[in-house]
Enzyme design. Structure first.
Site, PDB file in Angstrom:
ATOM      1  N   GLY A   1      63.043  33.703  46.496  1.00 62.23           N
ATOM      2  CA  GLY A   1      62.221  32.603  46.020  1.00 62.23           C
ATOM      3  C   GLY A   1      63.117  31.497  45.603  1.00 62.23           C
ATOM      4  CB  ALA A   2      66.771  31.312  46.187  1.00 59.31           C
TER       5      ALA A   2
ATOM      6  NE  ARG B   1      58.893  25.552  46.713  1.00 55.28           N
ATOM      7  CZ  ARG B   1      57.408  25.264  46.389  1.00 55.28           C
ATOM      8  NH1 ARG B   1      57.064  24.133  46.243  1.00 55.28           N
ATOM      9  NH2 ARG B   1      56.810  26.419  46.681  1.00 55.28           N
TER      10      ARG B   1
ATOM     11  CB  VAL C   1      59.360  39.474  49.162  1.00 58.99           C
ATOM     12  CG1 VAL C   1      60.744  38.471  48.958  1.00 58.99           C
ATOM     13  CG2 VAL C   1      58.337  38.752  48.224  1.00 58.99           C
TER      14      VAL C   1
ATOM     15  CG  ASN D   1      62.602  33.194  41.284  1.00 58.48           C
ATOM     16  OD1 ASN D   1      62.338  33.159  40.203  1.00 58.48           O
ATOM     17  ND2 ASN D   1      62.376  32.302  42.213  1.00 58.48           N
TER      18      ASN D   1
ATOM     19  CB  SER E   1      55.801  35.292  33.206  1.00 60.35           C
ATOM     20  OG  SER E   1      54.974  34.481  32.419  1.00 60.35           O
TER      21      SER E   1
ATOM     22  CE1 TYR F   1      53.252  33.866  38.134  1.00 55.89           C
ATOM     23  CE2 TYR F   1      52.922  34.074  35.376  1.00 55.89           C
ATOM     24  CZ  TYR F   1      53.861  33.681  36.827  1.00 55.89           C
ATOM     25  OH  TYR F   1      55.295  33.335  36.637  1.00 55.89           O
TER      26      TYR F   1
ATOM     27  CB  ALA G   1      47.846  42.154  36.386  1.00 56.44           C
TER      28      ALA G   1
ATOM     29  CB  ILE H   1      59.864  26.813  33.412  1.00 59.83           C
ATOM     30  CG1 ILE H   1      60.449  28.070  32.542  1.00 59.83           C
ATOM     31  CG2 ILE H   1      61.128  26.348  33.600  1.00 59.83           C
ATOM     32  CD1 ILE H   1      61.206  27.688  31.113  1.00 59.83           C
TER      33      ILE H   1
END
Length: 246
Positions: free
Chosen positions: A12-13, A15, A64, A90, A142, A155, A157, A188
């Protein structure tokens, strides 16, 4: 050049936080595979930026959630980068909805991307790391995986599961010389906040002791440290980057 001579896969790189981590790792000397799912152009732009700055990176598209695609990604990384030293899990998606309104497809997408996606990557990478008796895994969780968030049950969970996986794997893989840590970012400034108005974001900042939103570099700086030999005695930790929010 804290990562000179090392190689890294960052999922997930293309963005946001993933992009910042991949870029900073490359600038610290790592050879980086930039994974993306749908954002091919952004991933290619990042690779060009890294190479223009004297670093080395390649891009590879893989969902993934798909084990076969992940297996091919790891093969490409080994052929082009060599031994895999660092893996950053990520890749993720968000879903803002009341639990009672959430569809089964939304639930599966969030859980499968975060949890099954991390599982798939580690299943393909760990045999190589175990054989080398070395490696560093950084899972991106997170603060909602710690405290939970209304309207983000799936999210929360998924990110909570990432924390549990991190703690368990650190114990299991420690004897093999592999460190496993997680970073739990706070709020973020990334595309995930695009649905919030400026007024809503200002109100959020009132509840953050640092009085500002985080930025991807705040997370990337910690990821570089955890991936470096400076953190060689740190494993099984969940480190928050949240400006004091929790």
């Amino acid at each position: 050049m804290r990562l000179k001579g090392k190689t890294a896969i960052v999922t997930g790189a293309s963005r946001g936080i993933g992009r910042a981590m991949a870029y900073k790792m490359a600038m610290e000397g790592a050879r980086v595979l930039v994974n993306y799912n749908k954002s091919r152009d952004e991933a290619i732009d990042l690779v060009h930026e890294i190479r223009n700055k004297g670093g080395y990176a390649i891009a590879f598209g893989a969902d993934v959630r798909d084990r076969k695609m992940v297996r091919e990604m790891v093969k490409v990384a080994r052929v082009n980068l060599g031994k895999i030293d660092i893996v950053v899990n990520n890749a993720g998606v968000a879903c803002y909805a009341l639990f009672t309104d959430m569809t089964d497809d939304q639930w599966r997408e969030v859980i499968d991307t975060h949890v099954t996606g991390t599982y798939n990557v580690l299943k393909e990478v760990l045999p190589y790391m175990v054989s080398e008796k070395a490696g560093c895994i950084i899972n991106i969780s997170s603060i909602w995986g710690i405290s939970g968030a209304a309207m983000e049950v799936a999210y929360s969970a998924a990110k909570g599961a990432i924390i549990a996986m991190t703690k368990a794997l650190a114990k299991e893989l420690g004897p093999s010389g592999i460190r496993v840590n997680a970073i739990a970012p706070g709020i973020i400034k990334t595309d995930m906040l695009n649905d919030f108005s400026d007024d809503e974001l200002k109100e959020i900042c009132l509840n953050i002791p640092a009085k500002r939103l985080g930025n991807p570099d705040d997370v990337a700086n910690l990821a570089v440290y955890l991936a470096s030999d400076q953190a060689r005695y740190i494993t099984g930790q969940i480190l928050t980057v949240d400006g004091g929010y929790l």
